[in-house]
Scaffold this active site. Structure first.
Site, mmCIF file in Angstrom:
data_model
loop_
_atom_site.group_PDB
_atom_site.id
_atom_site.type_symbol
_atom_site.label_atom_id
_atom_site.label_comp_id
_atom_site.label_asym_id
_atom_site.label_seq_id
_atom_site.Cartn_x
_atom_site.Cartn_y
_atom_site.Cartn_z
ATOM 1 N N ASN A 1 0.856 -1.246 0.019
ATOM 2 C CA ASN A 1 0.142 -0.003 -0.183
ATOM 3 C C ASN A 1 0.907 1.411 0.090
ATOM 4 O OD1 ASN A 1 -1.646 1.910 0.389
ATOM 5 N ND2 ASN A 1 -2.727 1.042 2.328
ATOM 6 N N ARG B 1 -2.283 -1.982 -3.580
ATOM 7 C CA ARG B 1 -3.838 -1.390 -3.228
ATOM 8 C C ARG B 1 -3.791 -0.255 -4.287
ATOM 9 N NH1 ARG B 1 -5.446 2.167 1.731
ATOM 10 N NH2 ARG B 1 -7.694 2.042 1.227
ATOM 11 N N HIS C 1 -13.311 1.017 0.887
ATOM 12 C CA HIS C 1 -13.270 -0.131 1.807
ATOM 13 C C HIS C 1 -13.634 -1.415 0.902
ATOM 14 C CE1 HIS C 1 -13.508 3.153 5.094
ATOM 15 N NE2 HIS C 1 -12.296 2.916 4.890
ATOM 16 N N HIS D 1 -18.092 -1.370 8.271
ATOM 17 C CA HIS D 1 -16.467 -1.076 8.436
ATOM 18 C C HIS D 1 -16.225 0.099 9.198
ATOM 19 C CE1 HIS D 1 -12.098 -1.192 6.670
ATOM 20 N NE2 HIS D 1 -12.178 0.240 7.372
ATOM 21 N N GLY E 1 -13.765 2.315 11.259
ATOM 22 C CA GLY E 1 -12.338 2.726 11.531
ATOM 23 C C GLY E 1 -12.395 3.916 11.652
ATOM 24 N N ASN E 2 -10.833 4.653 11.502
ATOM 25 C CA ASN E 2 -10.801 5.948 11.250
ATOM 26 C C ASN E 2 -11.712 6.452 10.263
ATOM 27 O OD1 ASN E 2 -9.832 8.616 12.035
ATOM 28 N ND2 ASN E 2 -8.215 8.506 10.572
ATOM 29 N N GLY E 3 -11.965 5.969 9.123
ATOM 30 C CA GLY E 3 -12.724 6.070 8.156
ATOM 31 C C GLY E 3 -13.708 5.094 8.233
ATOM 32 N N ARG F 1 -14.038 13.079 9.137
ATOM 33 C CA ARG F 1 -14.698 13.482 8.188
ATOM 34 C C ARG F 1 -16.366 13.636 8.511
ATOM 35 N NH1 ARG F 1 -12.600 8.571 5.039
ATOM 36 N NH2 ARG F 1 -10.538 9.230 4.061
ATOM 37 N N GLU G 1 -14.219 -3.775 15.411
ATOM 38 C CA GLU G 1 -13.691 -4.941 16.232
ATOM 39 C C GLU G 1 -13.272 -4.595 17.683
ATOM 40 O OE1 GLU G 1 -10.048 -5.936 13.916
ATOM 41 O OE2 GLU G 1 -10.990 -5.459 11.842
ATOM 42 N N GLU H 1 -7.438 -6.779 4.769
ATOM 43 C CA GLU H 1 -7.258 -6.486 3.334
ATOM 44 C C GLU H 1 -6.057 -6.779 2.714
ATOM 45 O OE1 GLU H 1 -8.231 -2.624 5.118
ATOM 46 O OE2 GLU H 1 -9.062 -1.940 3.408
HETATM 47 P P1 AMP Z 1 -8.785 1.519 11.641
HETATM 48 O O1 AMP Z 1 -8.740 2.916 10.803
HETATM 49 O O2 AMP Z 1 -9.476 0.342 11.250
HETATM 50 O O3 AMP Z 1 -7.181 1.142 12.054
HETATM 51 O O4 AMP Z 1 -9.319 2.080 13.060
HETATM 52 C C1 AMP Z 1 -8.645 2.903 13.983
HETATM 53 C C2 AMP Z 1 -9.638 3.470 14.844
HETATM 54 O O5 AMP Z 1 -10.065 2.250 15.794
HETATM 55 C C3 AMP Z 1 -8.980 4.424 15.781
HETATM 56 O O6 AMP Z 1 -8.788 5.786 15.634
HETATM 57 C C4 AMP Z 1 -9.969 4.227 17.104
HETATM 58 O O7 AMP Z 1 -10.994 5.178 16.973
HETATM 59 C C5 AMP Z 1 -10.428 2.954 17.071
HETATM 60 N N1 AMP Z 1 -10.059 1.962 18.082
HETATM 61 C C6 AMP Z 1 -8.851 1.245 18.057
HETATM 62 N N2 AMP Z 1 -8.769 0.436 19.123
HETATM 63 C C7 AMP Z 1 -9.867 0.697 19.719
HETATM 64 C C8 AMP Z 1 -10.386 0.169 20.998
HETATM 65 N N3 AMP Z 1 -9.651 -0.823 21.899
HETATM 66 N N4 AMP Z 1 -11.478 0.591 21.292
HETATM 67 C C9 AMP Z 1 -12.254 1.604 20.936
HETATM 68 N N5 AMP Z 1 -11.853 2.003 19.542
HETATM 69 C C10 AMP Z 1 -10.728 1.526 19.165
#
Ligand code: AMP
Length: 392
Positions: free
Chosen positions: A7, A88, A177, A203, A205-207, A236, A329, A379
């Site tokens: 990536n 990617r 995604h 999904h 996450g941050n996004g 966002r 997750e 991914e």
């Molecule tokens: P990703 O973009 O999939 O890597 O997700 C990152 C985001 O997951 C972080 O900015 C957090 O907001 C959230 N995150 C990661 N670990 C935890 C956790 N143990 N509990 C709650 N949120 C989490």
């Protein structure tokens, strides 16, 4: 057979090397600050994380260093053992509905699509060129974030705007995604032994994006023309009324680009809480009674359930709601907050089963009308699998 998932960003290069088809992760890592001062890289090997500072003048230098690390750590004897490299790619436009070989024709389409993903596609091409020069004998493939969403029908991928925006400028929903949502669907199909599942894949996450999937095919997704649309995210805004853009431009004397930056980098959890984009900090703020964190979490949940409810109706019947990515997750309380709001649909979580982080697990109660699963996404593995299939 050893396959590398790559990536490439404009100044970074993330990689994971797999032994396939065993799906064994051999080493992973990231090169950062490529082409700028203070560059460094971190590698994860045998559960250990190592950070090294070194000059990285370009992506080719990063790949050359990767080869040296692979040989020094006795992961390979020579670079020819790397049979395939999957890249990617963020934007494949309407051209690609699956992973393809990195032929000159295909790479030139990726370049041509740069106007739709100006930060990402050009960087990916730099990564492809560097990989080609360092690994001339490896099969290189292009794995698109948008490909999975190409099965969305026209009445759902078009915006109700002047039709020539689509025909002349390719304005339509592309989603993102896709590789993650495809992985989630495939994992559930395999684990449950059914390929006819109707799934709502979240999904978060941050996004974040939510996708409606039927029989392994995408029916609709929450992200749009760009990853800006859909649910509220870390920084966002997600869906907004576009009329606020010229209004705030005038109020603050800002350009469209500056407002887009506010909407991309200063909104979402960060904008509302005024504290952080990270849901862990929001959770801490909620525990301390921080009103803005409580409000941010409520708004996030509102935006998620809006899409789940919409896709519940669209699919007609839902077998599984899946949670994936960082928040999906790992945030036990966010999953619980979301599912609580789905009670009118007879969807119910089991609080004990929900006490899980980062593991494939069913978390719905026995009487829930829809099964709920946590499905850790991968991914990188999906990219390696696609590459293996093309080599075959
Ligand atoms: P990703 O973009 O999939 O890597 O997700 C990152 C985001 O997951 C972080 O900015 C957090 O907001 C959230 N995150 C990661 N670990 C935890 C956790 N143990 N509990 C709650 N949120 C989490």
């Amino acid at each position: 057979m050893k396959i590398l998932s790559v990536n490439a960003g404009s100044s970074s290069l993330k990689f994971t090397l797999f032994d396939m088809p065993e799906e064994k992760e051999l080493i992973s890592g990231v090169f950062e600050r490529i082409g700028i001062e203070n560059s460094f890289y971190t590698i994860k090997l045998n559960g250990e994380k190592i950070k090294k500072e070194t000059e990285l003048k370009d992506h080719k230098a990063a790949f050359e260093l990767l080869v040296k690390e692979l040989i020094d750590n006795k992961i390979v004897d020579s670079l020819d053992e790397i049979a395939g490299i999957g890249h990617r790619i963020v934007q494949g436009g309407s051209y690609f509905d699956k992973t393809v070989l990195a032929t000159e024709d295909n790479i030139s389409i990726v370049e041509k699509l740069s106007s739709l993903a100006p930060l990402h596609n050009p960087a990916a091409v730099v990564g492809i060129r560097a990989a080609q020069s360092v690994f001339p004998n490896a099969t290189q493939t292009l794995v698109f974030d948008t490909a999975f969403h190409q099965t969305i029908e026209k009445d759902r991928f078009l915006y109700p705007v002047p039709y020539n925006w689509y025909t002349d400028y390719q304005v339509r929903k592309y989603g993102a995604h896709g590789t993650s949502h495809r992985y989630v669907a495939k994992k559930l199909q395999e684990e449950l032994g059914r390929d006819d599942l109707n799934i709502i894949s979240c999904h978060l996450g941050n996004g974040g994006s939510i996708t409606a999937i039927s029989c392994g095919k995408c029916v609709d997704t929450s992200m749009g023309f760009t990853p800006h649309a859909g649910i509220m995210m870390g920084t966002r805004s997600g869906d907004i009324d576009v009329s606020m853009v010229p209004y705030v431009m005038e109020k603050e004397g800002k350009s469209a680009g500056e407002i887009m930056n506010d909407l991309n980098k200063k909104s979402g959890f960060l904008g509302i809480s005024g504290l952080s984009s990270d849901s862990r900090d929001i959770e801490d703020g909620i525990k301390e009674g921080n009103e803005r964190c409580i409000l941010a979490q409520k708004m996030f949940v509102n935006s998620v359930i809006k899409y789940i409810a919409q896709y519940y109706v669209l699919l007609g019947h839902v077998d599984v709601i899946a949670f994936t990515a960082g928040i999906g997750e790992k945030s036990i309380s966010t999953r619980s907050d979301i599912i609580e709001r789905l009670a009118p649909l007879g969807i119910e979580i089991d609080p004990e089963e929900n006490n899980v982080r980062g593991k494939f697990k069913k978390i719905s109660s026995k009487k829930s009308s829809v099964d709920i699963y946590v499905v850790p996404t991968n991914e990188e593995l999906m990219i390696a699998e696609d590459t293996l299939n093309l080599i075959k």
